[in-house]
Design a protein around this motif. Sequence first.
Motif, PDB file in Angstrom:
ATOM      1  N   VAL A  19     -12.183   0.169  -1.353  1.00 37.53           N
ATOM      2  CA  VAL A  19     -12.379   0.086   0.091  1.00 37.53           C
ATOM      3  C   VAL A  19     -13.282   1.235   0.531  1.00 37.53           C
ATOM      4  N   ASP A  35      -3.061  -1.007   4.648  1.00 40.11           N
ATOM      5  CA  ASP A  35      -2.840  -1.158   6.088  1.00 40.11           C
ATOM      6  C   ASP A  35      -1.902  -0.065   6.609  1.00 40.11           C
ATOM      7  N   HIS A  82     -11.813  -4.709   2.780  1.00 39.21           N
ATOM      8  CA  HIS A  82     -10.466  -5.190   3.090  1.00 39.21           C
ATOM      9  C   HIS A  82     -10.506  -6.189   4.246  1.00 39.21           C
ATOM     10  N   ASN A  83     -10.710  -5.693   5.474  1.00 42.71           N
ATOM     11  CA  ASN A  83     -10.734  -6.612   6.613  1.00 42.71           C
ATOM     12  C   ASN A  83     -11.683  -6.161   7.720  1.00 42.71           C
ATOM     13  N   PRO A 114      -3.949  -6.702  -2.577  1.00 45.39           N
ATOM     14  CA  PRO A 114      -4.664  -5.425  -2.425  1.00 45.39           C
ATOM     15  C   PRO A 114      -6.122  -5.544  -2.870  1.00 45.39           C
ATOM     16  N   PRO A 115      -7.022  -4.894  -2.168  1.00 44.80           N
ATOM     17  CA  PRO A 115      -8.435  -4.887  -2.586  1.00 44.80           C
ATOM     18  C   PRO A 115      -8.640  -3.979  -3.789  1.00 44.80           C
ATOM     19  N   LEU A 163      -4.499   1.705  -2.176  1.00 43.93           N
ATOM     20  CA  LEU A 163      -4.989   0.368  -1.845  1.00 43.93           C
ATOM     21  C   LEU A 163      -3.861  -0.653  -1.755  1.00 43.93           C
TER      22      LEU A 163
END
Length: 454
Positions: free
Chosen positions: A374, A323, A357-358, A370-371, A319
């Motif tokens: 996820v 990305d 996250h996104n 950081p989440p 995490l």
Amino acid sequence: MEKVRVLAPSGMLGAGWDHATVERGIAMGADVISIDGGSTDSGPYYLGAATAKTTAKAVARDLRSLFTAAAGAGIPVIVGSCGTSGTDAGVDWVAGIAAEVLAEEGLALKVAKIYSEQDAAALKEHLDAGRVHPLLPLGELDAETLESCTHIVGAMGHEPIVEALRGGAQVVLAGRATDTAVAAAYPLMMGMPAGPTWHAAKIVECGGQCTDNPRAGGVLATIDADGFTIEPLDPGAACTPILVAAHMLYETADPFEMREPDGTLDVRDAVYTAVDDRTVRVTGSRFHVADQYTIKLEGARISGYETMSFSAIRDPLVLAGIDEWAALMRTLITQRVHGTLGLAADEYAFDLRLYGHNAVLGELEPETGPPREVGVMLLVNAPDQPTATAVAKIANPLLLHLPTPAMDYLPSFAFPSSPAEVERGAAYEFVLNHVVDCAPPDLFRIEFEGKTRA
């Protein structure tokens, strides 16, 4: 009539409401009950597959509430966009449920069905004659696009509904219709002015959404020669000038104008006044009749077949570089699908969404850091179902154990189900956002108890 009262119990048939609010609307003098039965909000599947998003039992529950109340008061019930998308199958589906409810309640109400589904060959004649025009963001229409659609509907205005009412219908089950036409039809038939009528119809289209407690029930709009008044059906809810005015911002490209098939509602000079602490009076609405009558077309076609996988990540090291992990995942899926299945990138598609996250805002996400966890959703689209599933299965080990480039061990993630791949079947896309020049009755068919009027 000097005034017409429109009862709107909810924003959609099948959503449910407290029957007491409908009874209160009847006691307040309702002249007609109108409700929308569908929407494009839930995407193209329901039009493409001609399938309803609501369950039959929920529709039956709501129709029972409306039919028993309307029969006792001797007023009509109007349902628009039956079966979610307003296809012919959707109209027949709701009509079948309605027949069962009427029989169970011992009610003999005359039912009219209005069909709005369009034939691609007939529309090609309009296209060839230059009578079809695009709405943004789409461009000019071609015949191949029409032929590719599994279903096409035209969004009717009030005229076919008025014809059904004048034919003696006590229940009107309409195919695809503008949300406002369902509520505007009866007042316009009874001579109410177009400006206040269309504006009131716009405000009540979502039932209680124009109140301070949308969950409490619907509203009653009273239309007269000078304007309209709107109040909630639940005595504990309230309408305010701001809440009523704000609904003109809902699903409109322009906060002051809204186009209907026969013209444009103009609310620039509308005045919203609180009658009391829960009722609002609106005046100054105008309606400009169009030079050309138009009907909006909606069409959907199959865009491929989908398979979905979902995995959950709680590993803090992954995490921390989520990305980078996702970028590696995309690269490896592409490489392995090419190496194993021999598919080029343009022969299939996949979407990797990181929920938590996104996944919602993407690059616009303002939160940093950081989440905590996820959910990774992989959605594969391919020309056929086996190919879509094969791509998802190739991605399966990666969704279970893919480390970041910096990790020297295999982490473990969690699939919520077994098997991990869920075949979603055909996926659809909207491909029509066009209008066709026509006369009001041209594109719709009305059936009165088995007899059809073109």
